[in-house]
Design an enzyme around this catalytic site. Structure first.
Site, PDB file in Angstrom:
ATOM      1  N   TRP A 101      37.271  54.367  37.482  1.00  0.00           N
ATOM      2  CA  TRP A 101      36.115  54.072  36.617  1.00  0.00           C
ATOM      3  C   TRP A 101      35.113  53.189  37.326  1.00  0.00           C
ATOM      4  CZ3 TRP A 101      35.112  57.523  33.335  1.00  0.00           C
ATOM      5  CH2 TRP A 101      36.154  58.267  32.784  1.00  0.00           C
ATOM      6  N   ASP A 171      33.000  46.471  32.185  1.00  0.00           N
ATOM      7  CA  ASP A 171      33.375  47.643  31.407  1.00  0.00           C
ATOM      8  C   ASP A 171      34.740  47.353  30.794  1.00  0.00           C
ATOM      9  OD1 ASP A 171      34.289  50.049  30.437  1.00  0.00           O
ATOM     10  OD2 ASP A 171      34.048  51.164  32.318  1.00  0.00           O
ATOM     11  N   LYS A 195      39.332  54.027  22.310  1.00  0.00           N
ATOM     12  CA  LYS A 195      40.667  53.548  22.692  1.00  0.00           C
ATOM     13  C   LYS A 195      41.117  52.476  21.687  1.00  0.00           C
ATOM     14  CE  LYS A 195      38.799  54.732  27.057  1.00  0.00           C
ATOM     15  NZ  LYS A 195      39.574  55.861  27.426  1.00  0.00           N
TER      16      LYS A 195
END
Ligand code: PMP
Length: 359
Positions: A101, A171, A195
């Protein structure tokens, strides 16, 4: 029958939240309509939206000088949103590369500015984070970006990097609200919802207000933090149903003792699962113990040919979503806030039995 769902996201939701949403689905609190049928400008929905924001602020003990935005375009949209909102053309920003990511964030940022990668954990095959105090953040960097939790690699920063005067941007998609986080140390925290917060379709951006007003002229309105903050995130039609569901999840987190309570539960779950992996000669987790994620636990079996049978037999036993990310293989158990300890115990029981048969 509901299964234990270990998917990395979209991910398991608290059953109580689903039941509440079900009970309110046709007629939200006497309004005679579903939340998904309401105008986003109606007093009912404006109230739902404000309540969710208030719960987010209270759960994170957010100082008043932070704005909370509820946007679309996912965390991926914010990979562009961060450089476009924080810098002018020709700027430099610092990034840390701890895995998949981070790399996506870096690739996107390079479209807009000069990226300086301060640490790259490829030498450990992304099983580590840089040691605390090792990042030398250039004073001319517009911000420092890092991925708080690498969802695929299962690597989580155990500390907040110190960047001096340079704003820190993170993030937090796969770890937000899983344990206490001192947001006052950050310029920006962003997180996709699917999530720990609720269903897909929404990304939360928490931004220190002095960082607003720096957007490039060409920033798309839908990810323009300043314009969105001025419009209470309703410059255009927001994902109303997702926003409402996030509000229900936040209320559920409050009932679990807030982020402190979640943190205790998540620590216990992670310790149980890593403990079982470490105690076995059959299963292994490659991540540096000091950087292991509490949310995403990748693990391997000695023979790759056993991966498919593991995932298939686990699914038959009511343990869903245990395949590793398609880019890395292996197995991965995502044990977000909504995964109960009993689910982790059921997984360990299955792992023990699978090892007995195949070890
Ligand atoms: N960052 C992290 C850490 C993620 O786990 C994900 C999604 N798995 C993303 C970014 C991308 O999020 P989205 O699909 O919402 O754009």
């Amino acid at each position: 029958m509901r299964v234990y769902n270990f998917s990395a996201g979209p991910a398991t939701m608290p059953l109580e939240v689903l039941e509440r949403a079900q009970s309110e689905l046709l007629d939200w609190r006497g309004s005679g309509m579903s939340v998904m049928e309401m105008s986003h400008r109606s007093p009912e929905f404006v109230g739902i939206a404000a309540e969710a924001e208030a719960r987010m602020r209270s759960l994170l003990s957010l100082p008043d000088d932070y704005a909370v935005l509820f946007l679309q375009g996912g965390a991926t949209g914010q990979f562009a949103g961060v450089p476009l909102n924080l810098t002018a053309p020709g700027a430099t920003a610092a990034y840390v590369n701890t895995g998949a990511w981070s790399k996506k964030a870096i690739t996107e940022a390079k479209k807009y500015l000069d990226v300086r990668v301060l640490a790259d954990e490829s030498a450990s095959n992304y099983a580590t984070v840089p040691p605390e105090g090792s990042l030398e953040v250039p004073a001319d960097a517009a911000y420092l970006h890092y991925t708080l939790n690498e969802t695929i690699g299962g690597v989580e920063f155990p500390y907040v990097p110190d960047a001096g005067e340079v704003p820190v941007v993170t993030d937090a998609s796969s770890t937000i609200l899983s344990r206490p986080l001192d947001v006052s140390r950050f310029g920006v925290v962003y997180a996709g919802a699917q999530k720990n917060l609720g269903p897909a379709g929404l990304v939360v951006v928490i931004v220190r207000k002095d960082l607003l007003g720096r957007a490039r002229r060409e920033v798309p309105s839908a990810i323009d933090w300043t314009a969105m903050a001025e419009a209470d995130s309703m410059l255009n039609t927001p994902p109303t149903l997702a926003w409402y569901l996030v509000g229900l999840v936040l209320e559920w987190i409050e009932q679990q003792g807030g982020v402190a309570g979640m943190g205790e539960r998540n620590r216990a779950k992670a310790e149980l699962l890593y403990g079982a992996i470490d105690a076995s000669d059959f299963y292994s987790n490659p991540v540096d113990p000091g950087a292991r994620s509490w949310m995403n636990v990748p693990f391997l079996v000695p023979d790759g040919a056993l991966e498919k049978p593991f995932v298939a037999q686990a699914a038959e036993a009511g343990l869903s979503g245990l395949g590793g990310h398609r880019s890395v293989g292996g197995m991965r158990a995502s044990i977000y806030n909504a995964m109960p300890l009993e689910g982790v115990q059921a997984l360990i029981d299955f792992m023990t039995e699978f090892e007995r048969k195949n070890g």
